[in-house]
Design a protein around this motif. Structure first.
Motif, PDB file in Angstrom:
ATOM      1  N   ARG A   1      14.651  14.939   5.480  1.00  0.00           N
ATOM      2  CA  ARG A   1      14.598  14.443   4.112  1.00  0.00           C
ATOM      3  C   ARG A   1      13.374  13.555   3.923  1.00  0.00           C
ATOM      4  N   LEU A   2      12.644  13.787   2.852  1.00  0.00           N
ATOM      5  CA  LEU A   2      11.484  12.973   2.559  1.00  0.00           C
ATOM      6  C   LEU A   2      11.921  11.570   2.136  1.00  0.00           C
ATOM      7  N   PRO A   3      11.044  10.580   2.282  1.00  0.00           N
ATOM      8  CA  PRO A   3      11.369   9.237   1.781  1.00  0.00           C
ATOM      9  C   PRO A   3      11.672   9.294   0.290  1.00  0.00           C
ATOM     10  N   THR A   4      12.365   8.301  -0.201  1.00  0.00           N
ATOM     11  CA  THR A   4      12.694   8.250  -1.625  1.00  0.00           C
ATOM     12  C   THR A   4      11.424   8.114  -2.452  1.00  0.00           C
ATOM     13  N   GLU A   5      11.548   8.378  -3.728  1.00  0.00           N
ATOM     14  CA  GLU A   5      10.388   8.287  -4.620  1.00  0.00           C
ATOM     15  C   GLU A   5       9.727   6.901  -4.581  1.00  0.00           C
ATOM     16  N   PRO A   6      10.505   5.791  -4.682  1.00  0.00           N
ATOM     17  CA  PRO A   6       9.874   4.465  -4.599  1.00  0.00           C
ATOM     18  C   PRO A   6       9.148   4.252  -3.269  1.00  0.00           C
ATOM     19  N   ASP A   7       9.745   4.763  -2.176  1.00  0.00           N
ATOM     20  CA  ASP A   7       9.101   4.611  -0.865  1.00  0.00           C
ATOM     21  C   ASP A   7       7.799   5.398  -0.791  1.00  0.00           C
ATOM     22  N   LEU A   8       7.779   6.601  -1.384  1.00  0.00           N
ATOM     23  CA  LEU A   8       6.558   7.401  -1.390  1.00  0.00           C
ATOM     24  C   LEU A   8       5.482   6.729  -2.249  1.00  0.00           C
ATOM     25  N   CYS A   9       5.885   6.135  -3.352  1.00  0.00           N
ATOM     26  CA  CYS A   9       4.931   5.420  -4.209  1.00  0.00           C
ATOM     27  C   CYS A   9       4.274   4.280  -3.429  1.00  0.00           C
ATOM     28  N   ALA A  10       5.109   3.553  -2.687  1.00  0.00           N
ATOM     29  CA  ALA A  10       4.587   2.425  -1.910  1.00  0.00           C
ATOM     30  C   ALA A  10       3.715   2.916  -0.761  1.00  0.00           C
ATOM     31  N   LYS A  11       4.146   3.987  -0.092  1.00  0.00           N
ATOM     32  CA  LYS A  11       3.421   4.502   1.066  1.00  0.00           C
ATOM     33  C   LYS A  11       2.026   4.986   0.703  1.00  0.00           C
ATOM     34  N   PHE A  12       1.913   5.657  -0.435  1.00  0.00           N
ATOM     35  CA  PHE A  12       0.628   6.232  -0.824  1.00  0.00           C
ATOM     36  C   PHE A  12      -0.071   5.452  -1.932  1.00  0.00           C
ATOM     37  N   ASP A  13       0.498   4.287  -2.282  1.00  0.00           N
ATOM     38  CA  ASP A  13      -0.082   3.456  -3.341  1.00  0.00           C
ATOM     39  C   ASP A  13      -0.332   4.297  -4.596  1.00  0.00           C
ATOM     40  N   ALA A  14       0.720   5.022  -4.975  1.00  0.00           N
ATOM     41  CA  ALA A  14       0.613   5.935  -6.116  1.00  0.00           C
ATOM     42  C   ALA A  14       1.721   5.670  -7.125  1.00  0.00           C
ATOM     43  N   GLY A  15       1.501   6.117  -8.329  1.00  0.00           N
ATOM     44  CA  GLY A  15       2.505   5.964  -9.370  1.00  0.00           C
ATOM     45  C   GLY A  15       3.565   7.047  -9.280  1.00  0.00           C
ATOM     46  N   ARG A  16       4.662   6.855  -9.997  1.00  0.00           N
ATOM     47  CA  ARG A  16       5.766   7.826  -9.979  1.00  0.00           C
ATOM     48  C   ARG A  16       5.300   9.196 -10.474  1.00  0.00           C
ATOM     49  N   HIS A  17       4.443   9.201 -11.480  1.00  0.00           N
ATOM     50  CA  HIS A  17       3.980  10.484 -12.029  1.00  0.00           C
ATOM     51  C   HIS A  17       3.243  11.287 -10.960  1.00  0.00           C
ATOM     52  N   SER A  18       2.384  10.614 -10.188  1.00  0.00           N
ATOM     53  CA  SER A  18       1.616  11.303  -9.147  1.00  0.00           C
ATOM     54  C   SER A  18       2.527  11.841  -8.051  1.00  0.00           C
ATOM     55  N   VAL A  19       3.524  11.029  -7.651  1.00  0.00           N
ATOM     56  CA  VAL A  19       4.456  11.457  -6.606  1.00  0.00           C
ATOM     57  C   VAL A  19       5.283  12.646  -7.086  1.00  0.00           C
TER      58      VAL A  19
ATOM     59  N   ASP B   1       1.830  17.390   2.919  1.00  0.00           N
ATOM     60  CA  ASP B   1       1.656  18.709   3.525  1.00  0.00           C
ATOM     61  C   ASP B   1       1.128  18.573   4.956  1.00  0.00           C
ATOM     62  N   ALA B   2       0.205  17.641   5.169  1.00  0.00           N
ATOM     63  CA  ALA B   2      -0.351  17.431   6.505  1.00  0.00           C
ATOM     64  C   ALA B   2       0.723  16.936   7.471  1.00  0.00           C
ATOM     65  N   GLU B   3       1.615  16.083   6.989  1.00  0.00           N
ATOM     66  CA  GLU B   3       2.694  15.582   7.837  1.00  0.00           C
ATOM     67  C   GLU B   3       3.670  16.691   8.199  1.00  0.00           C
ATOM     68  N   ILE B   4       3.887  17.616   7.268  1.00  0.00           N
ATOM     69  CA  ILE B   4       4.763  18.761   7.544  1.00  0.00           C
ATOM     70  C   ILE B   4       4.117  19.658   8.599  1.00  0.00           C
ATOM     71  N   LYS B   5       2.831  19.956   8.429  1.00  0.00           N
ATOM     72  CA  LYS B   5       2.132  20.835   9.365  1.00  0.00           C
ATOM     73  C   LYS B   5       2.033  20.212  10.757  1.00  0.00           C
ATOM     74  N   ALA B   6       1.919  18.884  10.805  1.00  0.00           N
ATOM     75  CA  ALA B   6       1.786  18.197  12.087  1.00  0.00           C
ATOM     76  C   ALA B   6       3.123  17.991  12.786  1.00  0.00           C
ATOM     77  N   GLY B   7       4.196  18.313  12.076  1.00  0.00           N
ATOM     78  CA  GLY B   7       5.516  18.155  12.674  1.00  0.00           C
ATOM     79  C   GLY B   7       6.089  16.762  12.538  1.00  0.00           C
ATOM     80  N   GLN B   8       5.393  15.889  11.794  1.00  0.00           N
ATOM     81  CA  GLN B   8       5.922  14.552  11.552  1.00  0.00           C
ATOM     82  C   GLN B   8       7.138  14.621  10.628  1.00  0.00           C
ATOM     83  N   LEU B   9       7.082  15.578   9.727  1.00  0.00           N
ATOM     84  CA  LEU B   9       8.235  15.877   8.869  1.00  0.00           C
ATOM     85  C   LEU B   9       8.720  17.254   9.292  1.00  0.00           C
TER      86      LEU B   9
END
Length: 251
Positions: free
Chosen positions: A27-45, A14-22
């Protein structure tokens, strides 16, 4: 901590959207890329994306990806002469859409009443998805009296708009005779077609178009993506007759 990880992911996107980065439409990064970017599991993403979808900040198109929603809602004017293509073009948007299906069947009581025909009379049923700049904004069904438009489907495929199709029948003008707007949760097919979360409400517009003499020629029920469209009601003088008392005072 694991239970709140999705909130951190949601807030970061949400912060990236508000800042204009997205940016809108990105298109957002793929699910695996988001997991890696935020060090989070698929369920959290997935939970984070679902929350942003419900809030109307992103949309997920099956087989394509997740995209940032546009921050500015499309203004759709509803008046006596509502025209889809004109509404969008005046805002610099490209109108589009496709027919998803059609059939000929018997009118039920509701459709028959709206079209001024008898229950059981034949009607043409048309299922259609409409878009603005290739983004889905409305999905619904329209009914036409078969006796008046027996080859409507063929003619509609030959013309760019409903207005042009009517002109091929000699109908140069028509008006919106009745409009009802209400909100509800989307049906499964609607949420899928509109690429929106099933918990995001839709605005349903039920309308009747008629000839200038009042003869109904179309009845439709269309679900609009509430995160992408806002309605403006255009009132013309004939919609509000001058009260008799005022007529006497001015006469």
């Amino acid at each position: 901590m694991a239970d709140s990880k999705w909130i951190l992911v949601r807030n970061a996107i949400d912060a990236e959207i508000k800042a204009g980065q997205l940016k809108p439409g990105a298109r957002l990064p793929t699910e695996p890329d988001l997991c890696a970017k935020f060090d989070a599991g698929r369920h959290s993403v997935r939970r984070a994306i679902a929350a942003l979808s419900i809030e109307g900040k992103v949309r997920t198109q099956q087989g394509s990806g997740t995209y940032v929603e546009t921050p500015e809602l499309i203004k759709y004017v509803i008046g006596r002469r509502t025209r889809f293509r004109q509404n969008l073009r005046e805002q610099g948007l490209a109108p589009g859409g496709k027919m998803l299906g059609h059939s000929v069947g018997k009118a039920d009581e509701k459709v028959a009443q709206a079209l001024g025909i008898k229950p059981g009379d034949q009607v043409i049923r048309i299922e259609r998805l409409t878009t603005a700049d290739n983004v889905p904004i409305a999905y619904g069904t329209a009914y036409k009296p078969y006796d008046r438009f027996p080859d409507y489907i063929h003619r509609r495929t030959q013309h760019k708009s409903v207005t042009d199709t009517y002109k091929s029948y000699g109908i140069e003008d028509y008006v919106r005779a009745d409009t009802t707007v209400y909100t509800r949760q989307p049906r499964t097919a609607e949420a899928h077609a509109l690429a929106q979360h099933p918990q995001m409400p839709v605005m349903v517009v039920s309308s009747i178009d008629a000839l200038l003499d009042g003869t109904p020629i179309s009845y439709s029920q269309v679900a609009w993506a509430s995160a992408r469209v806002r309605f403006s009601l255009e009132v013309e003088p004939e919609d509000f007759p001058i009260p008799l008392e005022m007529e006497r005072q001015n006469g």
